[in-house]
Design an enzyme around this catalytic site. Structure first.
Site, PDB file in Angstrom:
ATOM      1  N   PRO A 599       0.822  -1.217   0.000  1.00 21.97           N
ATOM      2  CA  PRO A 599       0.000   0.000   0.000  1.00 21.97           C
ATOM      3  C   PRO A 599       0.852   1.262   0.000  1.00 21.97           C
ATOM      4  CG  PRO A 599      -0.030  -1.032   2.159  1.00 21.97           C
ATOM      5  CD  PRO A 599       0.671  -1.989   1.254  1.00 21.97           C
ATOM      6  N   GLU A 600       0.371   2.270  -0.694  1.00 23.51           N
ATOM      7  CA  GLU A 600       1.099   3.529  -0.811  1.00 23.51           C
ATOM      8  C   GLU A 600       0.855   4.419   0.407  1.00 23.51           C
ATOM      9  OE1 GLU A 600       0.264   5.405  -4.601  1.00 23.51           O
ATOM     10  OE2 GLU A 600      -0.155   3.444  -5.473  1.00 23.51           O
ATOM     11  N   GLY A 601       1.832   5.215   0.731  1.00 27.30           N
ATOM     12  CA  GLY A 601       1.673   6.200   1.794  1.00 27.30           C
ATOM     13  C   GLY A 601       1.641   5.614   3.184  1.00 27.30           C
ATOM     14  N   GLY A 603       4.508   4.081   4.591  1.00 26.02           N
ATOM     15  CA  GLY A 603       5.852   4.001   5.145  1.00 26.02           C
ATOM     16  C   GLY A 603       6.454   2.623   5.079  1.00 26.02           C
ATOM     17  N   VAL A 604       6.019   1.796   4.119  1.00 22.15           N
ATOM     18  CA  VAL A 604       6.553   0.435   3.986  1.00 22.15           C
ATOM     19  C   VAL A 604       7.220   0.239   2.622  1.00 22.15           C
ATOM     20  CG1 VAL A 604       5.067  -0.658   5.696  1.00 22.15           C
ATOM     21  CG2 VAL A 604       4.241  -0.389   3.351  1.00 22.15           C
ATOM     22  N   SER A 605       7.685   1.327   2.031  1.00 24.12           N
ATOM     23  CA  SER A 605       8.495   1.295   0.811  1.00 24.12           C
ATOM     24  C   SER A 605       7.756   0.786  -0.408  1.00 24.12           C
ATOM     25  CB  SER A 605       9.760   0.450   1.036  1.00 24.12           C
ATOM     26  OG  SER A 605      10.554   1.014   2.026  1.00 24.12           O
ATOM     27  N   ALA A 608       9.952   1.805  -3.453  1.00 19.97           N
ATOM     28  CA  ALA A 608      11.142   0.976  -3.665  1.00 19.97           C
ATOM     29  C   ALA A 608      10.768  -0.372  -4.261  1.00 19.97           C
ATOM     30  CB  ALA A 608      11.885   0.776  -2.343  1.00 19.97           C
ATOM     31  N   ASP A 651      15.642   1.177   1.771  1.00 17.36           N
ATOM     32  CA  ASP A 651      14.396   0.628   1.244  1.00 17.36           C
ATOM     33  C   ASP A 651      14.672  -0.278   0.050  1.00 17.36           C
ATOM     34  OD1 ASP A 651      13.417   2.338   3.102  1.00 17.36           O
ATOM     35  OD2 ASP A 651      12.358   3.659   1.711  1.00 17.36           O
TER      36      ASP A 651
END
Length: 945
Positions: A599-601, A603-605, A608, A651
């Site tokens: 998922p975007e936004g 904080g899990v890259s 990357a 990342d």
């Protein structure tokens, strides 16, 4: 949309006992609100009531359609519209500033003035579309208020036309006659609302025999002979009814009109218009629209889109009397009748709106429907929603999809998400575009992307959970990263330009350029969830300038031209980096499909994983042998230089080099894998999403990085000064200096390349006292010159925090070293407590830097409260620590605890408590998977039927 309610089922339509007074407040957010409101106002006045409209919209918008002494217009600016640079670009910061000036600063005077006005007109009901402050005014006066908005309204004069004995088609004939348009001509409406952009329109942009009616053109704007400027007071619904197609942007009024008229809409996406994905889904469902990419719109490549629009078969047959329905509801509400169903409470309806308006857009890998976890009751949540979208076991359909492809290279490794990608490709290869089954735009585009007789290369790269290290990566710290179960898959196919399947608008551009050239065509699944364009295409020659690759700066400008397609920089940018850094030469066309469950936004890259998966697939397709470490460094260049986000390398390294159930321990100087640390079986890590969007391109992250590099420069200068003093001082002083600092140590600190190489005790003893809390960019530059960071720029007018950002990586590197050592210690609660304490310290240090958010702080506090509750009750804690991850300022929190069944129960309790406080149920990241290097790549080919 309100029209979906039909004719107001369940409402009592008996006449009201007296004439009522309605105060109708209208927002300044576009003329669409006003034109929708006119229909409601007209019905209220027709019922014998008095309507006072308070708005900043020009009076003629109302009086041109409703002429009655019972209509009163009062100019009032109580909120503001969006500030737009042009018809397609909203300036969010300028909009917020304008709203502050219009509604926040004068709030008290607005409250007083509106209270006096409502009292003077003796309003029975306050109606707002949607000016929030008036609800407060009405509440203070004890007057009922209603908010309305985004309801369907169509054929405003339909009943007048029918009463006069005219058929609907007569209006079409009348409009065309007045404009001098032949009956067999194809008519296009060009309408971008109240935001005329002054575009230079050209005759050749239209197909032969077409006429374009231009709405909102200025008096000075010249148009070609096949374009006709409409008068400013032209009634848009009548013009639309008289046309064959419309070109514009999606809005609620436009969506309602084109559905009712069954008018094909060719739309160009808007920036920062969060409602657009839902309207787009609505129009696509009723086969009413196609998207024109912005670059083709601005370049005038209209013809393929317009001709394609004529083949659509719009099929909306629902009610179109929204204005009448809403007017009746307002009338009934004003006299105290209950008009809202008891089927769901107000809280539940608000929850529905939150899901539709926020969570749904950002839920990973889901169709635009209610997420499966949403229907669960609180007792059924269990461990809560996870972001994985893979099945728990292989279905018969998955087995069939594997049989559809011959795997020429690689191994599925039992990864069910990879099996799902093959299933998705299998469904695309059998897709029938002429089928009556409604297709979403991205799947339609993907179905004609590949040549199914040619090999396809598939790569996979996971997101990552930042266990320790975070923003200290760009300062050279040791970091510990866990590859997540959630991953991005990218499928790449290369074809000679003569054999490449092209979308219609790509083909039209090639014909204009008189020749076949290699092209890049990209489809990104999940675009509806992120409000971005689902497709991107470009000529590969756009990356060349005089026989050499273009600069990264020019590439960044190229992708920034259209914000809805800026995402393509993460994908197509990998091609440019391979050309620039490795001298790779690409003569074939690219077909690229991106499908990410990261998922975007959060904080899990997510970025990357897209970069690493894309570059891995392209490298496989072209036989480029790139080791995972080098691949990660190249992908960092994509993000730093093509995208323009100043991230470190951890990342990309975690996504490329990680392994299942292991922490990647790497020293970011620049990127050396130290070892892969197995996660002890008694320890478990989770990620909990705060629901607050995270971005390493944001100002907070960038300013902290600038402050860190400022601090490094100050330390180096201070060390150099100490070396100079030691060399020029007399022997006694020099001797003392050697004893206290050591000349060799000082020289190494004067040449300090990575801030994390400075031990905490040296920082505290020698430098900490001289590092300022804050310094302006101008003051720093005057004293120290440049901060020597290649990916950030100092703003002389901005003040930067220095002390906390400088201190953070120095101590964080020490914490990560201690954390790694403790992981290998014995299985005790003391071990877990110490690990958790290091995570808490890290989180506090983020906050001191000015990063973090209320959401991430609350999640960390919930873990701490759970831990202390267990301790105070005399029990053994299950959860031991938590910290914000990655670049901070939102996103995900990492939690450490025991690997046992009770830990899942406590995680679920934290999810429920957070949801009760915020309305957002955190996505749970739980589990690990191999990095791109371990996965390798799949080379597949469709089996012959």
């Amino acid at each position: 949309m309100a029209s979906a309610g039909g004719a107001g089922a369940g409402a009592d339509h008996s006449p009201t006992p007296r004439s009522l007074v309605f105060a109708f407040y209208l927002t300044g957010h576009g003329f669409g609100h006003a034109t929708r409101a006119i229909e409601v106002v007209r019905h209220l006045i027709a019922a014998g009531h008095e309507v006072h409209v308070a708005t900043a919209v020009p009076e003629f918008v109302f009086t041109a359609e409703v002429r009655s002494p019972r209509l009163r217009i009062r100019r009032a600016i109580l909120d503001c519209g969006a500030v737009q640079a042009d018809a397609l670009t909203v300036d969010p910061l300028a909009t917020l500033e304008k709203y502050r000036e219009a509604a926040v600063v004068p709030r008290e005077s607005i409250l007083r003035a509106e209270a006096e006005w409502l009292s003077s007109i003796k309003a029975d009901l306050v109606v707002s579309d949607v000016v929030p402050i008036v609800c407060r005014v009405a509440s203070d006066l004890g007057v009922c208020s209603v908010c309305i908005g985004n309801f369907s309204w169509d054929f405003i004069y339909a009943e007048y036309i029918m009463e006069a004995g005219y058929h609907h088609r007569s209006i079409v004939w009348q409009v065309r006659k007045e404009l001098g348009i032949e009956e067999n001509a194809k008519v296009l409406v060009f309408n971008f609302g109240g935001q005329p952009a002054g575009w230079k329109l050209k005759q050749e942009w239209l197909p032969d025999g077409w006429i374009c009616l231009v709405c909102g053109a200025s008096d000075s704007q010249d148009v070609p002979p096949n374009f006709i400027k409409l008068a400013k007071d032209a009634y848009t619904p009548d013009v639309m009814a008289a046309s064959d197609c419309m070109l514009g942007k999606i809005g609620y009024g436009t969506a309602s009109e084109v559905l009712a008229c069954k008018l094909p809409l060719v739309f160009v996406r808007r920036d920062y218009f969060n409602e657009e994905p839902f309207l787009r889904n609505l129009l696509e469902y009723y086969q009413n629209s196609i998207e024109m990419i912005r670059s083709d719109f601005l370049a005038g490549h209209w013809k393929p889109y317009l001709l394609r629009a004529l083949t659509l078969q719009p099929c909306y047959n629902g009610p179109i009397n929204g204005g009448e329905v809403v007017a009746q509801i307002l009338q009934d509400t004003a006299v105290g009748k209950k008009c809202i169903s008891d089927k769901s409470s107000g809280a539940r309806r608000l929850q529905n709106a939150m899901v539709s308006g926020y969570v749904l857009q950002r839920a990973p890998g889901r169709d635009a429907g209610i997420p499966d976890w949403y229907s669960l009751s609180e007792t059924e949540i269990g461990a809560g929603p996870t972001s994985k979208n893979v099945a728990t076991k292989e279905s018969a359909a998955s087995s069939r999809c594997i049989e559809d492809f011959e795997i020429l290279h690689g191994d599925l490794q039992g990864l069910t998400d990879t099996i799902d990608i093959l299933k998705s490709l299998s469904e695309l290869s059998g897709n029938d575009l002429m089928s009556p089954k409604k297709q979403c735009l991205e799947r339609t585009a993907a179905s004609v992307l590949f040549d199914w007789e040619t090999e396809i290369y598939v790569a996979r790269a996971p997101g990552r959970l930042d266990v320790m290290g975070g923003i200290a990566d760009y300062s050279g710290s040791l970091v510990l990263q866990m590859p997540l179960r959630e991953a991005c898959h990218v499928a790449v196919q290369r074809n000679h330009p003569s054999k490449q399947k092209l979308w219609e608008h790509t083909k039209a551009r090639q014909l204009e350029n008189a020749g076949l050239v290699p092209v890049v065509q990209i489809v990104s699944f999940g675009s509806d969830l992120s409000n971005r364009a689902p497709t991107f295409n470009m000529d590969l020659s756009d990356f060349m300038d005089g026989g050499k690759p273009i600069s990264y700066e020019k590439a960044r400008e190229l992708f920034c031209q259209d914000p809805s397609q800026k995402w393509a920089a993460y994908v197509a940018g990998t091609i440019l980096v391979l050309m620039t850094e490795l001298g790779a030469q690409f003569t074939d066309s690219f077909s690229i499909l991106v499908s990410s469950a990261v998922p975007e936004g959060k904080g899990v890259s997510s970025s990357a994983s897209v970069e690493v998966a894309t570059m891995s697939a392209i490298a496989a397709a072209y036989g480029l042998n790139i080791i995972p470490r080098d691949l990660a460094l190249l992908c960092q260049k994509v993000e730093n230089h093509v995208v323009g986000a100043p991230c470190g390398v951890m990342d990309q390294m975690a996504s490329a080099c990680g392994e299942t159930n292991k922490l990647l321990a790497m020293v970011c100087q620049p990127a050396e894998v130290k070892e892969l640390v197995s996660i002890p079986t008694h320890i478990r890590f989770w990620g909990l999403d705060s629901g607050i969007r995270h971005s390493v391109g944001g100002g907070d992250y960038g300013s902290v990085r600038v402050g860190t590099y400022m601090g490094r420069k100050m330390i180096k200068c201070a060390a150099s000064d100490l070396v100079s003093e030691s060399l020029t001082s007399g022997p006694p002083v020099q001797s003392d200096c050697y004893k206290e600092n050591g000349m060799c140590v000082l020289k190494s600190e004067a040449a300090l390349e990575y801030l994390c190489n400075l031990p905490p005790h040296r920082y505290e003893a020698v430098y900490a006292k001289d590092i300022p809390e804050v310094i302006s960019g101008e003051a720093f530059s005057e004293k120290y010159g440049d901060h020597n960071d290649t990916v950030t720029v100092i703003d002389p007018k901005r003040s930067y925090s220095v002390k906390a950002p400088t201190r953070h990586p120095i101590y964080e590197n020490f914490r990560v070293e201690a954390f790694k050592t403790l992981l290998e210690a014995g299985n005790t609660d003391e071990q877990l407590s110490a690990l958790g304490e290091l995570m808490y310290q890290c989180h506090n240090s983020y906050s001191a830097c000015g990063l973090g958010s209320d959401g991430t702080d609350r999640l960390v506090n919930l873990v701490r409260e759970m831990q202390h509750r267990k301790t105070s009750e005399g029990g053994s804690p299950i959860l031991f620590g938590a910290k914000i991850t990655g670049g901070g300022s939102g996103g995900t929190v990492c939690v450490i605890g025991k690997n046992c069944a009770r830990s899942s129960e406590e995680i679920a309790e934290i999810q429920r408590r957070y949801k009760a406080e915020t309305g957002y149920l955190p996505i749970l990241f739980d589990g690990s998977s191999p990095g791109a290097g371990k996965f390798g790549y799949l080379k597949i080919r469709r089996r012959c039927p």
